[in-house]
Design a protein around this motif. Structure first.
Motif, PDB file in Angstrom:
ATOM      1  N   UNK A  49       0.841  -1.190   0.000  1.00 46.83           N
ATOM      2  CA  UNK A  49       0.000   0.000   0.000  1.00 46.83           C
ATOM      3  C   UNK A  49       0.881   1.246   0.000  1.00 46.83           C
ATOM      4  N   UNK A  50       0.383   2.291  -0.626  1.00 48.54           N
ATOM      5  CA  UNK A  50       1.164   3.521  -0.764  1.00 48.54           C
ATOM      6  C   UNK A  50       1.538   4.106   0.599  1.00 48.54           C
ATOM      7  N   UNK A  51       0.680   3.976   1.595  1.00 48.31           N
ATOM      8  CA  UNK A  51       0.965   4.558   2.907  1.00 48.31           C
ATOM      9  C   UNK A  51       2.159   3.882   3.590  1.00 48.31           C
ATOM     10  N   UNK A  52       2.527   2.692   3.129  1.00 50.64           N
ATOM     11  CA  UNK A  52       3.649   1.952   3.714  1.00 50.64           C
ATOM     12  C   UNK A  52       4.935   2.076   2.906  1.00 50.64           C
ATOM     13  N   UNK A  53       4.932   3.003   1.936  1.00 51.41           N
ATOM     14  CA  UNK A  53       6.043   3.099   0.991  1.00 51.41           C
ATOM     15  C   UNK A  53       6.783   4.428   1.150  1.00 51.41           C
ATOM     16  N   UNK A  54       8.097   4.372   0.994  1.00 51.20           N
ATOM     17  CA  UNK A  54       8.914   5.585   0.886  1.00 51.20           C
ATOM     18  C   UNK A  54       9.846   5.384  -0.304  1.00 51.20           C
ATOM     19  N   UNK A  55      10.184   6.472  -0.976  1.00 49.47           N
ATOM     20  CA  UNK A  55      10.982   6.386  -2.200  1.00 49.47           C
ATOM     21  C   UNK A  55      12.389   6.945  -1.968  1.00 49.47           C
ATOM     22  N   UNK A  56      13.375   6.284  -2.587  1.00 50.95           N
ATOM     23  CA  UNK A  56      14.778   6.665  -2.455  1.00 50.95           C
ATOM     24  C   UNK A  56      15.403   6.762  -3.850  1.00 50.95           C
ATOM     25  N   UNK A  57      16.279   7.733  -4.040  1.00 48.89           N
ATOM     26  CA  UNK A  57      16.909   7.863  -5.363  1.00 48.89           C
ATOM     27  C   UNK A  57      18.143   6.990  -5.517  1.00 48.89           C
ATOM     28  N   UNK A  58      18.551   6.268  -4.475  1.00 48.39           N
ATOM     29  CA  UNK A  58      19.678   5.339  -4.579  1.00 48.39           C
ATOM     30  C   UNK A  58      19.522   4.252  -3.532  1.00 48.39           C
ATOM     31  N   UNK A  59      20.119   3.123  -3.807  1.00 43.21           N
ATOM     32  CA  UNK A  59      20.035   1.999  -2.875  1.00 43.21           C
ATOM     33  C   UNK A  59      20.744   2.300  -1.564  1.00 43.21           C
ATOM     34  N   UNK A  60      21.818   3.078  -1.640  1.00 41.31           N
ATOM     35  CA  UNK A  60      22.579   3.343  -0.421  1.00 41.31           C
ATOM     36  C   UNK A  60      21.791   4.209   0.551  1.00 41.31           C
ATOM     37  N   UNK A  61      20.911   5.077   0.056  1.00 42.73           N
ATOM     38  CA  UNK A  61      20.057   5.858   0.955  1.00 42.73           C
ATOM     39  C   UNK A  61      19.107   4.920   1.703  1.00 42.73           C
ATOM     40  N   UNK A  62      18.595   3.939   1.011  1.00 43.53           N
ATOM     41  CA  UNK A  62      17.701   2.975   1.658  1.00 43.53           C
ATOM     42  C   UNK A  62      18.449   2.165   2.718  1.00 43.53           C
ATOM     43  N   UNK A  63      19.674   1.769   2.393  1.00 42.65           N
ATOM     44  CA  UNK A  63      20.511   1.045   3.354  1.00 42.65           C
ATOM     45  C   UNK A  63      20.742   1.903   4.592  1.00 42.65           C
ATOM     46  N   UNK A  64      21.037   3.194   4.373  1.00 36.22           N
ATOM     47  CA  UNK A  64      21.302   4.095   5.490  1.00 36.22           C
ATOM     48  C   UNK A  64      20.090   4.298   6.389  1.00 36.22           C
TER      49      UNK A  64
END
Length: 500
Positions: A49-64
């Protein structure tokens, strides 16, 4: 996080993930807060669901942010098409160097040494990285090591020790520590959990000495494989290059002391290549990453073709003639590209290819591996001392090949512009070598006769026929084109070569 997106809107990301649009693969990643994982836009899992999603422009930001990579869509195998790539020259140069492994291993550069090589201060480099990626150059280098190690764990049968060594870790203990701290799984656990999602044949030992591995390399579409493979086929060297069918290509290579050959199979519907790499010696495994990065460059896998096409299509009288998905067909080295360019001076492509085949047959070393009789491209030392009697061409061009080879043999790291000091080498030859041997994206070969003919033809066809004809000032025309096509001049060159 949404505020980290540089060029994509949240709505664009939402639409791309709901449609699993492969054109956005590598340009952003989807963090799923309820599971603690992050995915590629093409992930086949049930859409959150969209409410459970966040967007990142790179994989390393998601890792961080404490998320771990999805074991199903494997963000480590996404193409490196950051949304902001190409807008920050210094950062892009730094990324290329780090991706090539300059900060890995026992002899890896420090941040200070890397900064010096880039011509800036270390504090400023850290600032640029935090602005672009939200992390430091050192942590980015560690991230790249981990992602390559993760790919090897998924796709090969290399031991944990071998994977750590190939990825650039000095000890298995350190490899395990960093892997678990970052991805929250040990290498052994990841291999067990991710095994069912492996998409490539496992590596195997070759029938004789050496090692053979299979990997997958992804890209963002469009990709005009028909153009790229056709370009290689027309210029192919027997024994050094081959195409077993329309979807494949193979060739031998030498990278420093490492020798081997690779074969790729293009899977158009999956936007990736299956790549098999054969190394003549098992002890060369630590340099596998360098070989993989070179193959990515050879096929221009990290180009953002949509961005490039949009830029070139805005040029008057050019846009309507563009072909979709045309990339830069690289050569294995700048030296090879220089030899091809010299042999191609003032002759047709077919004649240049015949000369090249003769030169490689006479001077390229033979190798035998996995039942194949293979030919290597001649070394600079070999050609510098060769007679070149097999080449049916003017003595001046033979002398240019020998002088060029001698120069590269003695000064292999010289800037390509220095080649202009060699008799018989002019700006066209240097530009060609930069474009194909270094994959420089901004080389518009206006002096090329085919390019000139087609530019003038397209320009004349676009003229207002109601106005009196005026002579075309080609210099003024090309100066304007250089400005308008920058930084994608090389792509315009190949577009013009493709025009019929």
């Amino acid at each position: 996080m949404e505020h980290n997106l540089k060029t994509l809107t949240v709505e664009s990301c939402r639409k791309a993930r709901l449609s699993r649009d492969p054109r956005f693969d590598g340009q952003f990643f989807i963090g799923v807060l309820t599971t603690g994982i992050f995915c590629r836009p093409i992930c086949p899992a049930v859409l959150p669901q969209e409410k459970n999603v966040r967007y990142f422009d790179s994989a390393i930001r998601a890792i961080n942010e404490g998320l771990r990579p999805c074991l199903r869509c494997r963000p480590d195998s996404a193409p490196d098409s950051f949304a902001w790539k190409g807008t920050q020259t210094t950062v892009e140069r730094a990324l290329k160097l780090i991706d090539a492994g300059v900060m890995s291993g026992e002899n890896g550069l420090s941040i200070e040494s890397l900064s010096e090589r880039l011509g800036i201060g270390s504090r400023y480099l850290r600032k640029l990285f935090f602005e672009a990626l939200g992390t430091s150059p050192k942590k980015y280098a560690q991230f790249r090591q981990l992602m390559f190690a993760k790919q090897l764990l998924h796709e090969t049968n290399l031991s944990i020790t071998q994977v750590g060594l190939v990825a650039g870790y000095r000890s298995v203990r350190r490899f395990n520590e960093v892997f678990k701290d970052t991805l929250r799984l040990t290498p052994t656990q990841l291999r067990k959990k991710g095994g069912e999602h492996c998409r490539a044949p496992k590596s195997k030992t070759c029938s004789d000495e050496g090692v053979c591995l299979s990997l997958t390399l992804s890209y963002c579409p469009p990709f005009n494989w028909e153009h790229l493979s056709g370009f290689y086929r027309l210029r192919m060297v027997e024994g050094m290059e081959w195409q077993d069918d329309a979807s494949s290509y193979g060739r031998t290579f030498r990278l420093g002391a490492v020798e081997g050959f690779f074969e790729v199979v293009h899977l158009n519907e999956k936007n990736r290549f299956n790549v098999t790499i054969h190394l003549f010696r098992a002890e060369d495994l630590p340099l596998l990453r360098d070989v993989v990065m070179q193959i990515r460059r050879l096929f221009d896998l990290d180009a953002d073709l949509d961005k490039i096409h949009d830029s070139l299509s805005s040029i008057p009288f050019i846009g309507e003639h563009l072909h979709e998905g045309i990339r830069i067909p690289g050569t294995w080295s700048a030296f090879e590209a220089g030899c091809r360019a010299i042999l191609g001076q003032q002759v047709s492509v077919n004649q240049a290819t015949k000369l090249l085949n003769s030169m490689v047959k006479e001077n390229g070393e033979l190798r035998y591996l996995s039942g194949r009789r293979l030919r290597m491209f001649p070394t600079p030392d070999k050609l510098a001392n060769a007679s070149l009697d097999e080449l049916k061409m003017p003595a001046a061009r033979k002398a240019a090949i020998k002088a060029f080879s001698q120069y590269v043999a003695t000064t292999p790291d010289a800037d390509l512009e220095q080649w202009l000091t060699i008799k018989g080498i002019g700006p066209w030859t240097v530009a060609y070598a930069k474009m194909r041997g270094r994959s420089d994206p901004d080389i518009l070969l206006c002096s090329d006769l085919v390019v000139k003919k087609r530019l003038l033809k397209m320009y004349e066809a676009d003229r207002d026929t109601g106005q009196p004809a005026k002579p075309v000032d080609y210099t003024v025309l090309t100066e304007s084109l250089r400005r308008q096509s920058s930084p994608w001049g090389s792509y315009l060159t190949f577009q013009l070569w493709e025009q019929t």
